[in-house]
Design a protein around this motif. Structure first.
Motif, mmCIF file in Angstrom:
data_model
loop_
_atom_site.group_PDB
_atom_site.id
_atom_site.type_symbol
_atom_site.label_atom_id
_atom_site.label_comp_id
_atom_site.label_asym_id
_atom_site.label_seq_id
_atom_site.Cartn_x
_atom_site.Cartn_y
_atom_site.Cartn_z
ATOM 1 N N GLU A 73 0.865 -1.184 0.000
ATOM 2 C CA GLU A 73 0.000 0.000 0.000
ATOM 3 C C GLU A 73 0.898 1.229 0.000
ATOM 4 O O GLU A 73 1.776 1.368 0.844
ATOM 5 N N TYR A 74 0.660 2.117 -0.946
ATOM 6 C CA TYR A 74 1.528 3.269 -1.161
ATOM 7 C C TYR A 74 0.751 4.550 -0.899
ATOM 8 O O TYR A 74 -0.393 4.703 -1.327
ATOM 9 N N LEU A 75 1.416 5.458 -0.204
ATOM 10 C CA LEU A 75 0.864 6.779 0.066
ATOM 11 C C LEU A 75 1.682 7.778 -0.755
ATOM 12 O O LEU A 75 2.878 7.959 -0.510
ATOM 13 N N ILE A 76 1.035 8.389 -1.731
ATOM 14 C CA ILE A 76 1.719 9.318 -2.621
ATOM 15 C C ILE A 76 1.272 10.727 -2.255
ATOM 16 O O ILE A 76 0.092 11.052 -2.341
ATOM 17 N N SER A 77 2.224 11.543 -1.844
ATOM 18 C CA SER A 77 1.944 12.938 -1.479
ATOM 19 C C SER A 77 2.532 13.850 -2.543
ATOM 20 O O SER A 77 3.719 13.750 -2.854
ATOM 21 N N VAL A 78 1.692 14.715 -3.087
ATOM 22 C CA VAL A 78 2.155 15.704 -4.063
ATOM 23 C C VAL A 78 1.961 17.071 -3.418
ATOM 24 O O VAL A 78 0.855 17.433 -3.018
ATOM 25 N N LEU A 79 3.052 17.814 -3.312
ATOM 26 C CA LEU A 79 3.030 19.126 -2.684
ATOM 27 C C LEU A 79 3.593 20.138 -3.667
ATOM 28 O O LEU A 79 4.620 19.899 -4.291
ATOM 29 N N TRP A 80 2.888 21.253 -3.829
ATOM 30 C CA TRP A 80 3.384 22.329 -4.694
ATOM 31 C C TRP A 80 3.170 23.660 -4.003
ATOM 32 O O TRP A 80 2.374 23.774 -3.090
ATOM 33 N N GLN A 81 3.920 24.659 -4.438
ATOM 34 C CA GLN A 81 3.889 25.981 -3.822
ATOM 35 C C GLN A 81 3.091 26.948 -4.695
ATOM 36 O O GLN A 81 3.337 27.043 -5.892
ATOM 37 N N ASP A 82 2.160 27.651 -4.089
ATOM 38 C CA ASP A 82 1.420 28.706 -4.766
ATOM 39 C C ASP A 82 1.016 29.719 -3.717
ATOM 40 O O ASP A 82 0.134 29.457 -2.896
ATOM 41 N N GLU A 83 1.657 30.874 -3.722
ATOM 42 C CA GLU A 83 1.431 31.886 -2.694
ATOM 43 C C GLU A 83 0.069 32.548 -2.807
ATOM 44 O O GLU A 83 -0.408 33.163 -1.856
ATOM 45 N N ARG A 84 -0.576 32.454 -3.962
ATOM 46 C CA ARG A 84 -1.871 33.116 -4.138
ATOM 47 C C ARG A 84 -2.946 32.531 -3.237
ATOM 48 O O ARG A 84 -3.932 33.169 -2.941
ATOM 49 N N PHE A 85 -2.758 31.289 -2.797
ATOM 50 C CA PHE A 85 -3.777 30.631 -1.990
ATOM 51 C C PHE A 85 -3.325 30.411 -0.555
ATOM 52 O O PHE A 85 -3.826 29.526 0.122
ATOM 53 N N SER A 86 -2.391 31.194 -0.078
ATOM 54 C CA SER A 86 -1.885 31.002 1.283
ATOM 55 C C SER A 86 -2.965 31.261 2.331
ATOM 56 O O SER A 86 -2.974 30.651 3.392
ATOM 57 N N ALA A 87 -3.915 32.135 2.044
ATOM 58 C CA ALA A 87 -4.985 32.431 3.000
ATOM 59 C C ALA A 87 -6.052 31.344 3.012
ATOM 60 O O ALA A 87 -6.831 31.247 3.952
ATOM 61 N N GLU A 88 -6.088 30.508 1.998
ATOM 62 C CA GLU A 88 -7.123 29.476 1.878
ATOM 63 C C GLU A 88 -6.833 28.245 2.732
ATOM 64 O O GLU A 88 -7.674 27.389 2.883
ATOM 65 N N GLY A 89 -5.630 28.102 3.206
ATOM 66 C CA GLY A 89 -5.282 26.921 3.982
ATOM 67 C C GLY A 89 -4.400 26.000 3.158
ATOM 68 O O GLY A 89 -3.644 26.431 2.307
ATOM 69 N N ASP A 90 -4.525 24.702 3.391
ATOM 70 C CA ASP A 90 -3.671 23.703 2.755
ATOM 71 C C ASP A 90 -4.308 23.212 1.456
ATOM 72 O O ASP A 90 -4.822 22.096 1.379
ATOM 73 N N VAL A 113 -3.722 7.435 -2.350
ATOM 74 C CA VAL A 113 -3.422 6.109 -1.792
ATOM 75 C C VAL A 113 -3.677 5.069 -2.878
ATOM 76 O O VAL A 113 -4.708 5.095 -3.548
ATOM 77 N N ALA A 114 -2.687 4.170 -3.028
ATOM 78 C CA ALA A 114 -2.817 3.088 -4.019
ATOM 79 C C ALA A 114 -2.375 1.776 -3.399
ATOM 80 O O ALA A 114 -1.466 1.738 -2.574
ATOM 81 N N ARG A 115 -3.035 0.718 -3.787
ATOM 82 C CA ARG A 115 -2.700 -0.610 -3.276
ATOM 83 C C ARG A 115 -2.423 -1.524 -4.467
ATOM 84 O O ARG A 115 -3.273 -1.674 -5.348
ATOM 85 N N LEU A 116 -1.241 -2.120 -4.481
ATOM 86 C CA LEU A 116 -0.870 -3.065 -5.540
ATOM 87 C C LEU A 116 -1.059 -4.489 -5.008
ATOM 88 O O LEU A 116 -0.972 -4.729 -3.805
ATOM 89 N N PRO A 117 -1.310 -5.432 -5.891
ATOM 90 C CA PRO A 117 -1.502 -6.811 -5.422
ATOM 91 C C PRO A 117 -0.187 -7.414 -4.935
ATOM 92 O O PRO A 117 0.875 -7.154 -5.475
#
Length: 155
Positions: free
Chosen positions: A124-141, A148-152
């Motif tokens: 089971e894999y947890l893939i986190s993608v994080l990017w920076q955009d200052e225009r939405f800093s007031a909006e939260g995360d 989440v992906a699960r391989l056999p």
């Protein structure tokens, strides 16, 4: 006959004269009424401009989230390729992470390679993608996607 005509004209002038006089007193808008109308119109246009700006921001955020979802799906497909090459064990996410970062850091502008990661617990894999955009800093995360992906597992 002459008296009937004079009588009719005098009656007519008494009936219509108050209307003519009242129109002369209110011959147009005052400057104050025009200023109030312009003020109300300007507030409405400012509100419309604010809604247009928010709509453009939301469309851009949607575009970025679509790219982040595609990047996460690409990571899963790379894990599937590793699983196909070695079907006996679950692929190590370290083997995929570097080439995945290299492929997507130019596509998703502001992709943080330190925050974007693939972790595994079994197959089971947890893939986190994080990017920076200052225009939405007031909006939260809003600049983070977790996939989440699960391989056999091998039998």
């Amino acid at each position: 006959m002459k008296s009937k005509t004079v009588l009719a004209e005098s009656c007519r002038s008494r009936i219509f004269s108050p209307i003519k006089e009242s129109r002369r007193e209110q011959s147009g808008f005052t400057l104050l009424e025009v200023l109030v109308a312009v003020l109300v119109l300007s507030f409405g246009l400012l509100g419309l401009a604010g809604m247009q700006l928010k709509g453009l921001q939301s469309a851009h955020l949607s575009y970025q989230r679509t790219l982040a979802t595609s990047a996460a799906q690409d990571a899963v497909e790379r894990l599937w390729v590793k699983l196909w090459k070695t079907p006996d064990s679950c692929p190590d996410p370290v083997d995929v992470t570097t080439e995945w970062h290299d492929a997507w850091k130019g596509v998703l502008v502001g992709m943080d390679t330190a925050g974007s990661d693939i972790t595994a617990s079994g197959c089971e894999y947890l893939i986190s993608v994080l990017w920076q955009d200052e225009r939405f800093s007031a909006e939260g995360d809003v600049s983070r996607l977790v996939y989440v992906a699960r391989l056999p597992q091998a039998p």
